[in-house]
Structures are given as C-alpha cells and as structure tokens.
Design a protein around this motif. Sequence first.
Motif, mmCIF file in Angstrom:
data_model
loop_
_atom_site.group_PDB
_atom_site.id
_atom_site.type_symbol
_atom_site.label_atom_id
_atom_site.label_comp_id
_atom_site.label_asym_id
_atom_site.label_seq_id
_atom_site.Cartn_x
_atom_site.Cartn_y
_atom_site.Cartn_z
ATOM 1 N N TYR A 1 0.821 -1.205 0.000
ATOM 2 C CA TYR A 1 0.000 0.000 0.000
ATOM 3 C C TYR A 1 0.856 1.257 0.000
ATOM 4 C CZ TYR A 1 -3.959 -2.982 1.138
ATOM 5 O OH TYR A 1 -4.932 -3.959 1.098
ATOM 6 N N THR A 2 0.430 2.218 -0.806
ATOM 7 C CA THR A 2 0.990 3.562 -0.770
ATOM 8 C C THR A 2 -0.181 4.496 -0.506
ATOM 9 O OG1 THR A 2 2.783 3.029 -2.300
ATOM 10 C CG2 THR A 2 2.204 5.356 -2.054
ATOM 11 N N ILE A 3 -0.265 4.945 0.722
ATOM 12 C CA ILE A 3 -1.440 5.713 1.132
ATOM 13 C C ILE A 3 -1.115 6.522 2.390
ATOM 14 C CG2 ILE A 3 -2.326 3.808 2.547
ATOM 15 C CD1 ILE A 3 -5.171 4.698 1.810
ATOM 16 N N GLU A 4 -1.755 7.666 2.516
ATOM 17 C CA GLU A 4 -1.629 8.485 3.720
ATOM 18 C C GLU A 4 -2.947 8.433 4.470
ATOM 19 O OE1 GLU A 4 -1.484 13.200 4.683
ATOM 20 O OE2 GLU A 4 0.195 12.451 3.458
ATOM 21 N N ILE A 5 -2.876 8.064 5.740
ATOM 22 C CA ILE A 5 -4.087 7.921 6.552
ATOM 23 C C ILE A 5 -4.115 9.012 7.615
ATOM 24 C CG2 ILE A 5 -5.379 6.427 8.113
ATOM 25 C CD1 ILE A 5 -4.138 4.032 6.731
ATOM 26 N N ASP A 6 -5.190 9.765 7.643
ATOM 27 C CA ASP A 6 -5.401 10.812 8.636
ATOM 28 C C ASP A 6 -6.272 10.236 9.751
ATOM 29 O OD1 ASP A 6 -5.993 12.999 10.167
ATOM 30 O OD2 ASP A 6 -6.453 14.319 8.488
ATOM 31 N N PHE A 7 -5.657 9.790 10.825
ATOM 32 C CA PHE A 7 -6.396 9.151 11.918
ATOM 33 C C PHE A 7 -7.300 10.130 12.657
ATOM 34 C CE2 PHE A 7 -2.601 6.304 11.718
ATOM 35 C CZ PHE A 7 -3.284 5.153 11.341
ATOM 36 N N HIS A 8 -6.973 11.403 12.576
ATOM 37 C CA HIS A 8 -7.769 12.404 13.287
ATOM 38 C C HIS A 8 -9.170 12.509 12.704
ATOM 39 C CE1 HIS A 8 -8.479 15.928 15.748
ATOM 40 N NE2 HIS A 8 -8.885 16.589 14.695
ATOM 41 N N ASN A 9 -9.289 12.315 11.404
ATOM 42 C CA ASN A 9 -10.586 12.498 10.742
ATOM 43 C C ASN A 9 -11.233 11.201 10.274
ATOM 44 O OD1 ASN A 9 -10.460 15.375 10.909
ATOM 45 N ND2 ASN A 9 -9.017 15.377 9.197
ATOM 46 N N LYS A 10 -10.596 10.050 10.539
ATOM 47 C CA LYS A 10 -11.134 8.783 10.051
ATOM 48 C C LYS A 10 -11.303 7.771 11.177
ATOM 49 C CE LYS A 10 -9.495 8.811 5.236
ATOM 50 N NZ LYS A 10 -10.763 8.479 4.567
ATOM 51 N N SER A 11 -12.402 7.026 11.110
ATOM 52 C CA SER A 11 -12.599 5.909 12.027
ATOM 53 C C SER A 11 -11.908 4.682 11.451
ATOM 54 C CB SER A 11 -14.100 5.633 12.196
ATOM 55 O OG SER A 11 -14.657 5.201 10.955
#
Length: 314
Positions: free
Chosen positions: A276-286
């Motif tokens: 995977y090449t992806i950026e995950i924003d934990f602040h805005n995602k469950s």
Amino acid sequence: MSNYQDKTIKEVLKGQSDIKTTKEVVQWFATEEGQDYLSKEIDDAYQEYRRKYVSENTWKMKMWGKRLIHYAAVLLPFVFLVSGAIYFNRYHPLWGKIAMIEIKVPEGESKQIVFQDGTSVYLGPGSTLSYPQKFAYAARKVSFSGEAYFDVASNKNWPFLITMPEAQIEVLGTSFNVTAYEQSAEINVFLNTGKIRFQTLGEPETYNMLPNESLVYNKITKSVKCQKGKYAAYTDWKNEKTIFDNTPLNHVLEVLKRKYDVCFEVAEPAINVLCYTIEIDFHNKSLEDVLKDLESITPICFAKKEEGFRVDWK
C-alpha cells in the motif's frame, strides 16, 4: 576524616585537586558525616576565637580576629561548595540514586511527554519510555521501546541518549521518528532535522544520519540500511497521520492494531504480499473508514468478527 582526607580537602579549596577528587569531596559533604565535620570545624574555630577574645588583651584579640577571618576564608568555600552542589543537584543529580519514571502507553492510545530540558516525545500505541526524574549532569538518558517522535532540545554540551534493547541513538538537538518494538524484527529511524548517531549495542561502528534520511536495522541479519526519504511506514504524530509507501499489508495491519487496539486474522499468507501507498489521517477517520480505503485499492475485504476482523480475498 583521616589526615589524608583533611589534606585532600585543603587541596580542593586551593584549587590544586582534579575534577574527580573535587566531586568526591562535594559528595562527601552532602552526607551526614560530612555535614558533621563541617559543623565541627566552624564551631571549633568560633570557640577558639571566643576564648581568646575574652581572655587575651586587645592586641591579641585583634590577632585572633584576623585568624577568625582566616578560618572563615578557609571554611566559607566549603559552605558555598556544598550549598552550591546541593542546589545544583536539585536539577542535575551528582550523587545518590535517581528516581526512575516509566510510561507505558496502552494499545489504541498515544501520549506526549515533555522533559525539564524542553525535549518533547510523542509516544505511539504500545510504547514504553523509562526516564530519570531529573537528568544527570553528564547526559540526558532514556530507555525506549515502541514508536515515538522525539523533538530534542538542542544542547551540544549535554547529549541526549536513547537506549533500546539492541541499539542506541545519540542526539545533540534534533527531531526524528523511531520505531523499535521489541517483537519487531526491525528498528526504523527517520531523521527530520539536525543530526543523530545510531549504533547497535556491542558494535563499534556508528551511523551518522542527516536530515531526510532513514535507517533500517534488521535484528536478525544484524544489517543496517540507510537511504534518502522516509521508510515504508512513517507516523506524523503531531498531525495524527501515518504515511505508507509501498508497505506490505502485514506491516499496515500491525500499525492499525496498535492504533485502534484491534486484532486481524489473515485468511492466507499470500494476502500479506499486497503493498500500500497511502496516507491515513487518523484524526478524521474511524477504523471502518480506513478499512474501506484499503478495500478500495486492493482485492481484499475485512469481515467483522467477535474479536476483530478477518482479512480475505473479495
């Protein structure tokens, strides 16, 4: 004290002793025995002066007054030396046991620690940090396992040392991310600013890192790999983000497990080769939102189970 110790004290006061001996004398004066000795010396000098002051003539009184001044000149440095050392010890311990503090961050949580020197540490899920209540004068030293972002206050004369089970990092003033979970086969370091020196324990070779460089140490092969740019999974703690760059699924799931305190069961090993090449924003995602994003770019699905999720082909 013995005559040798008396002689040693006089040498310290005259500035004729080395640093090690001076420190030993200061340490001794902080003990109960040392305090008694200092008190007795001052009291003896005063009593002798008082006796001569009452019984002798004015000329002798003046002479003993001068001698008292001499005693004061000799003994006062002790007072300043000890009081200064005790005051200094409040902030930088010179002797005695140093109380240690241990922080353990549960899975699914993160924590920020700020030390008295201004250094801040952002600890990731499942991380452990052990540090002294007060940093010693020689170095700022902490023990660590897990993942964290260190923003170390700069002080070229007071190095910051991070020890891990199989390696250590020496810092002068910089910001960097380190991932060193005990159960993981790798230690990953990414340097954002400044300079750091990485060294595996028991090995003489060191690795000096520059900004925007990453280092991967393999605990099994004992090999070190340095490269430009971030390593496969880099967490931006300040912004609650994780960046995956061609990262295998099993590594992604490890990050999600610690972040959300949830377990994953992979149906077959072949699924773990997906990257995977992806950026995950934990602040805005469950967690559910993150799993949907992963499903949208690879042919897998996540099925909710009683104790977590099962990962299988679509």
